[in-house]
Design an enzyme around this catalytic site. Sequence first.
Site, PDB file in Angstrom:
ATOM      1  N   ARG A   1       0.836  -1.201   0.000  1.00  0.00           N
ATOM      2  CA  ARG A   1       0.000   0.000   0.000  1.00  0.00           C
ATOM      3  C   ARG A   1       0.868   1.246   0.000  1.00  0.00           C
ATOM      4  NH1 ARG A   1      -2.264  -3.604   3.683  1.00  0.00           N
ATOM      5  NH2 ARG A   1      -4.411  -4.264   3.268  1.00  0.00           N
TER       6      ARG A   1
ATOM      7  N   ASP B   1       9.109  -6.532  -7.092  1.00  0.00           N
ATOM      8  CA  ASP B   1       8.096  -7.183  -6.268  1.00  0.00           C
ATOM      9  C   ASP B   1       7.705  -8.483  -6.961  1.00  0.00           C
ATOM     10  OD1 ASP B   1       5.580  -8.061  -5.146  1.00  0.00           O
ATOM     11  OD2 ASP B   1       5.356  -6.075  -4.267  1.00  0.00           O
TER      12      ASP B   1
ATOM     13  N   ALA C   1       9.850   0.577   6.337  1.00  0.00           N
ATOM     14  CA  ALA C   1       9.074  -0.661   6.398  1.00  0.00           C
ATOM     15  C   ALA C   1       9.355  -1.400   7.705  1.00  0.00           C
ATOM     16  CB  ALA C   1       9.376  -1.526   5.184  1.00  0.00           C
ATOM     17  N   ARG C   2      10.339  -2.278   7.690  1.00  0.00           N
ATOM     18  CA  ARG C   2      10.753  -3.017   8.882  1.00  0.00           C
ATOM     19  C   ARG C   2      12.275  -3.089   8.893  1.00  0.00           C
ATOM     20  NH1 ARG C   2       6.338  -2.095  10.214  1.00  0.00           N
ATOM     21  NH2 ARG C   2       4.680  -3.511  10.903  1.00  0.00           N
TER      22      ARG C   2
ATOM     23  N   ASP D   1      13.833   4.949   9.377  1.00  0.00           N
ATOM     24  CA  ASP D   1      12.802   5.175  10.396  1.00  0.00           C
ATOM     25  C   ASP D   1      12.572   3.906  11.204  1.00  0.00           C
ATOM     26  OD1 ASP D   1      10.847   6.900  11.661  1.00  0.00           O
ATOM     27  OD2 ASP D   1       9.319   5.621  10.728  1.00  0.00           O
TER      28      ASP D   1
ATOM     29  N   GLU E   1      15.380  -2.619  17.307  1.00  0.00           N
ATOM     30  CA  GLU E   1      14.655  -1.359  17.479  1.00  0.00           C
ATOM     31  C   GLU E   1      14.186  -1.254  18.925  1.00  0.00           C
ATOM     32  OE1 GLU E   1      10.551  -0.407  15.718  1.00  0.00           O
ATOM     33  OE2 GLU E   1      11.938   0.646  14.370  1.00  0.00           O
TER      34      GLU E   1
ATOM     35  N   HIS F   1      10.921   5.647  14.450  1.00  0.00           N
ATOM     36  CA  HIS F   1       9.690   4.986  13.994  1.00  0.00           C
ATOM     37  C   HIS F   1       8.501   5.943  14.056  1.00  0.00           C
ATOM     38  CE1 HIS F   1       8.008   0.668  13.446  1.00  0.00           C
ATOM     39  NE2 HIS F   1       7.256   1.539  12.785  1.00  0.00           N
TER      40      HIS F   1
END
Length: 359
Positions: free
Chosen positions: A189, A209, A269-270, A293, A298, A317
């Site tokens: 998204r 992707d 993202a992660r 981010d 984390e 984050h």
Amino acid sequence: MTRPVNPAVPPPADLPVDPPVNPAVTPSVAPLVAFAMQPPLLPELFPLDLRRRLSLVGRVRERVIDVFDGPLDAEILITGWGCPRIDADVLATAPRLRAVVHAAGSVKGHLTAAVFDRGIAVSSAAQANAVPVAEFTLAMLVLAAKQAFARARAYSAGGWSGDALPGVATPGERGGLRGATVGVIGASRVGRLVIGGLRSHGARVLLSDPYVPAEEAARLGARAVPLDELCRSAELVTVHAPELPETRGLLDGRRLALLRDGAVVVNTARGALIDTDALVRQCSGGRISAVLDVTDPEPLPPGHPLLGLPNVLVTPHISGARGRELRRLGEFAVGEVERLARGRPLRGAIRVADLNRIA
């Protein structure tokens, strides 16, 4: 992910218990709606006007659930950050539950397969949460294309915008997004919104992707390429894939080494999608730069190398919905409850088959 909230914000006390419903919806069919999240989040996600909207289609429970410690009679459960995990034991106490509407992003942290096994409808506001993440990402890409972060640090140390940055590679074409080649990893998204934004900035977009064929990528405004080709070709790389067993360490030492000198990696993202140690090695020499981010681990421990490098910006984050942006998630969730009450399809429906390829 548990989102920290302001402990100074008390749980709301202005919502009556079981407020009257719309006369057009009789109590016998109006669903009972309950909230499960960190209680201080409720007024941020659902200001009074949104809770009043809910009362027009359902009977809304006042008490916010932060622990499942008894019978749950709700038919629709609106969840958010801090929602207790919903497993078979919880479901055994909730015989009337028919829908879970998540007023946040990923549902993986608080739902088990038992929810889907029982045929309970699941919805997520991930599409609404994608908007601020995409906006943040585009802002970082605009600034990174101008080396704004490294140049700001150099400026504070006595440098000036026209000076070369010692130890940081700078290709001659650096100077903005227009005409730049940007690689997008993952047509999620957020990834799709970022692609649209990049196209409006005049960037050339590469997309990697495995679930998106070349024709669909072209419709989005990107050219589908294998990940290795994306790494070799892009000046900026932005990560928007889900964290799955096969995507952990997706940008490992080998792929980071494929990046062009002066390339910038942006990750909203992660953190686990990038090999942290390999990224430190590549950024420490100044060959590439990064805007992160999210990190792995984390948060990063104090003194971690990534926190001190002049060509790396690490933010805590913050790209997802915060403050005034949270209302958008509440509006989405209220809309979903209205659709459920009226027998309409959910906009944010999550199927069990989706769990293997979403964040």
